[in-house]
Design a protein around this motif. Structure first.
Motif, mmCIF file in Angstrom:
data_model
loop_
_atom_site.group_PDB
_atom_site.id
_atom_site.type_symbol
_atom_site.label_atom_id
_atom_site.label_comp_id
_atom_site.label_asym_id
_atom_site.label_seq_id
_atom_site.Cartn_x
_atom_site.Cartn_y
_atom_site.Cartn_z
ATOM 1 N N ASP A 27 -5.942 -1.505 -4.820
ATOM 2 C CA ASP A 27 -5.412 -2.061 -3.578
ATOM 3 C C ASP A 27 -6.505 -2.875 -2.889
ATOM 4 N N GLU A 28 -6.373 -4.181 -2.975
ATOM 5 C CA GLU A 28 -7.321 -5.127 -2.368
ATOM 6 C C GLU A 28 -8.775 -4.850 -2.753
ATOM 7 N N GLN B 6 -6.655 1.180 -0.367
ATOM 8 C CA GLN B 6 -7.040 -0.015 0.385
ATOM 9 C C GLN B 6 -8.235 0.268 1.294
ATOM 10 N N SER C 136 0.828 -1.206 0.000
ATOM 11 C CA SER C 136 0.000 0.000 0.000
ATOM 12 C C SER C 136 0.863 1.258 0.000
HETATM 13 MG MG MG Z 1 -1.994 -2.641 2.147
#
Ligand code: MG
Ligand code: ATP
Lengths: 402, 243
Positions: free
Chosen positions: B161-162, B86, B44
């Motif tokens: 991010d995710e 994220q 991240s």
């Molecule tokens: Mg992360």
């Protein structure tokens, strides 16, 4: 298909505007005069709502721009009124001065990478510095042309005893356009309510413009900034610019309120920069509702009314002789608190309202109006209209039912 | 040889004494790259530095042939890089439609932005919820909205991010299809923890560990790599503990 004529907004507009339009005929000029200053404070509060409620930037010293607008209008107006018979330059000058000050301060705050948390402190410091400065302008050397700053006593036009000209006050808004036989003054008195309608018109105009601003990109980005500034930046928006632009516009609106104030009272003194006025403005917004554009007006009107009401009432003026000592004490204390510390009572009422309704009074009011729209449309509105029609008939033609 | 859309050289970030990121990486235009690594590997942080949300300590980032190291986030976005952070960061009080509109508007203007937003609502399947405030959306729906916001401006490079955090298996499959579709127009780098997801994506995989690139290759190669298995399943076993 949304029916425009029956929407809550139309209803609210009618409920507010019809009475406001009738006020000069329905009441003595005093009422119009008082309402005008509530609306002027409302415009100032609206400028704070715009940047605080929508962009999330708290400006504790929004009064700095109000005061600058008022002083600039006064200084230019005093100098030009006797030569040109109008205040066009003063109007423009007041607006430009306020917008410029806001632009400079906004530039340093937002492009200088100062956290928004400090915006409230910086603007508060600004207005207090201006206060200190304005107070210190009592001496003879503080003049611009014929405009004397006058320190704590406020601004006035300096007469010339050799030419038999007396001191004079800041002029009301005066226009003299090509084609007009003589200049027109926007005053509020027994003969004319033009000054009142000017303030009402300015309030409506500012409200409409701000609403429009919030719908175009500037406003949408502003709301985005309040929600999550980093996210908005990562979508491609230079958030510094949007904050700067909005802050400048809000400064100009506060300046407009200042101009109207100086023209309304024909007077301005350092109090307009002071801590008391700065915090009142914040209170108007909190009380009226930070997320509602009408909130500032509602807050200013409630506080204004409360203040003048508390100044008049005398609770427990006579204490019955058979009261117990305890009752006697309580009644005496009640009377003294209301008489001698009305601010305390005002503060207590405010704290109560803000605690009970965290969004201020306007949003719940408009929810009520939406819920009982039919009733409001068919009962409340006619009652209001009849009441004001009766007032007008009574005051203007002596047709009084009661 | 395909164009290199992203070239990262010795990009470094320290937090106090911790070296969170120190890496070199190149990505070709048109790739669908997976970035994996245990918790705290620096994924991240790396993304935030790329997108301009965080200033790098040292090193350079070249994007579309230009050195964008230390640029402000809005300039990076205008050059054609978009990011989904994220942590969920939809604009909660704006409607779903307005979120997308805002994301499209800086590039296409008001009117065209509205059309793009409407089209994107179809793509991410949120047309029926268009006028709800984003805060009403479920976790998965918010993720799709974020993906929509990251792609509606037609960026050249999308960082995700995710994106499947908190999704059901079914929702995840849908997301894979969505990403493949986005990848037709843009280069995509996606950070993920879920191995099934990465297998379905079937792109090149970069493994980060302690801020550095630990391994890189196809999913089969990565799965055969004992070192990777160690950092994931070794002492502490971050991967299993997670969620
Ligand atoms: Mg992360
Ligand atoms: N703002 C910060 N201040 C201090 N340390 C930070 C900060 N942001 C991240 N770190 C640390 O840097 C390291 C890398 O964090 P990062 O969030 O980049 O990891 P990640 O690979 O994304 O992990 P995850 O899989 O949990 O999301 C971690 O040890 C983290 O604690």
């Amino acid at each position: 298909m949304r029916r425009v004529w029956s929407s809550t907004e139309t209803l609210a507009a009618l409920l507010l505007l019809l009475p406001l339009l009738a006020v000069p005929w329905a009441f003595k000029p005093y009422a119009a005069n008082v309402l005008a200053v509530y609306m002027i404070y409302g415009i100032l509060a609206l400028s704070l709502t715009l940047i605080w409620g929508y962009a999330g930037i708290m400006s504790f010293g929004q009064t700095a721009f109000f005061g600058i607008g008022a002083y600039a209008y006064g200084a230019i107006g005093l100098n030009w009124i006797n030569r040109t018979q109008q205040t066009h330059a003063a109007l423009v000058g007041g607006l430009v001065a306020a917008a410029l000050l806001a632009a400079v301060v906004g530039y340093f705050m937002f492009y200088g990478r100062i956290s928004d948390v400090y915006a409230s402190i910086i603007t508060l410091a600004l207005t207090l510095v201006l206060f200190a400065f304005a107070v210190s302008t009592g001496g003879d050397e503080w003049v611009i042309g014929v405009a004397r700053f006058g320190g704590f006593n406020g601004m006035f036009g300096q007469g010339e005893s050799s030419q038999n000209i007396a001191n004079f006050q800041i002029p009301p808004v005066t226009v003299w356009l090509p084609g007009m036989a003589e200049p027109f003054q926007f005053k509020i008195n027994r003969e004319s309510a033009a000054g009142y309608f000017l303030v009402l018109g300015a309030s409506v105009l500012v409200y409409v413009v701000v609403r429009w601003l919030l719908r175009v990109r500037l406003g949408r980005v502003a709301i985005g900034i309040r929600e999550n500034e980093a996210r908005v930046a990562s979508l491609g928006y230079d958030t510094r610019f949007y904050k700067f632009a909005l802050f400048t516009i809000a400064g100009a609106i506060a300046g407009l309120a200042g101009i109207l104030f100086a023209a309304w009272g024909r007077f301005v003194n350092p109090d307009r920069f002071g801590l008391g006025f700065a915090s009142s403005t914040v209170v108007y917004v909190l009380l009226g509702g930070r997320t509602s554009l009408l909130g500032g007006f509602v807050g200013a009107a409630i506080i204004g009314y409360l203040t003048s009401y508390l100044a008049e009432i005398v609770p427990f003026a006579t204490i019955p002789g058979d009261a117990t000592p305890w009752m006697r004490f309580l009644m005496e204390a009640g009377r003294r608190i209301v008489r001698e510390a009305p601010l305390l009572v005002q503060g207590a009422v405010l704290v109560g309202i803000v605690l009970a309704l965290e969004d201020g009074v306007t949003p719940p009011l408009s929810r009520l109006l939406t819920r009982y729209r039919r009733w409001a449309w068919w009962v409340l509105l006619p009652v209001v209209v009849l009441y004001f029609a009766h007032r007008v008939a009574c005051l203007q033609a002596d047709w009084c039912l009661f | 040889m395909p164009e290199r859309i992203l070239e990262v050289a010795s990009l470094t970030k320290h937090f106090g004494g911790l070296r969170a990121v120190h890496l070199d990486l190149t990505v070709d235009a048109g790739e669908l790259r997976c970035l994996i690594g245990p918790n705290g590997a620096g994924k991240s942080t790396f993304f935030r530095m790329l997108s301009g949300a965080m200033r790098p300590g040292s090193g350079t980032v070249r994007f579309r042939g230009r050195d964008i190291t230390g640029w402000d986030a809005f300039r990076v976005a205008r050059l054609g890089m978009s990011i989904k952070f994220q942590v969920a960061s939809v604009l909660e009080e704006l409607s779903v439609r307005d979120n997308l509109h805002l994301a499209a508007e800086f590039r296409f203007g008001n009117r065209a932005g509205q059309r793009r937003a409407a089209a994107m609502l179809e793509v991410i399947g949120l047309t029926e919820r268009a006028d709800h405030p984003a805060t009403w959306l479920s976790h998965g729906e918010k993720q799709w909205l974020e993906i929509g916001m990251a792609s509606v401006g037609e960026p050249a490079l999308i960082l995700l991010d995710e994106p499947t955090a908190g999704m059901t298996a079914e929702e995840m499959k849908k997301t894979v299809r969505l990403l493949k579709r986005l990848n037709e127009a843009a280069t995509v780098i996606v950070v993920e923890h879920d191995m099934n997801f990465i297998r379905m994506i079937a792109g090149r995989v970069t493994v980060m560990h302690q801020g550095e690139v630990f391994a890189e290759g196809s999913m089969e190669e990565i799965e055969r790599n004992d070192g990777v298995r160690d950092i994931y399943l070794g002492k502490g076993s971050h991967y299993v503990v997670r969620r």
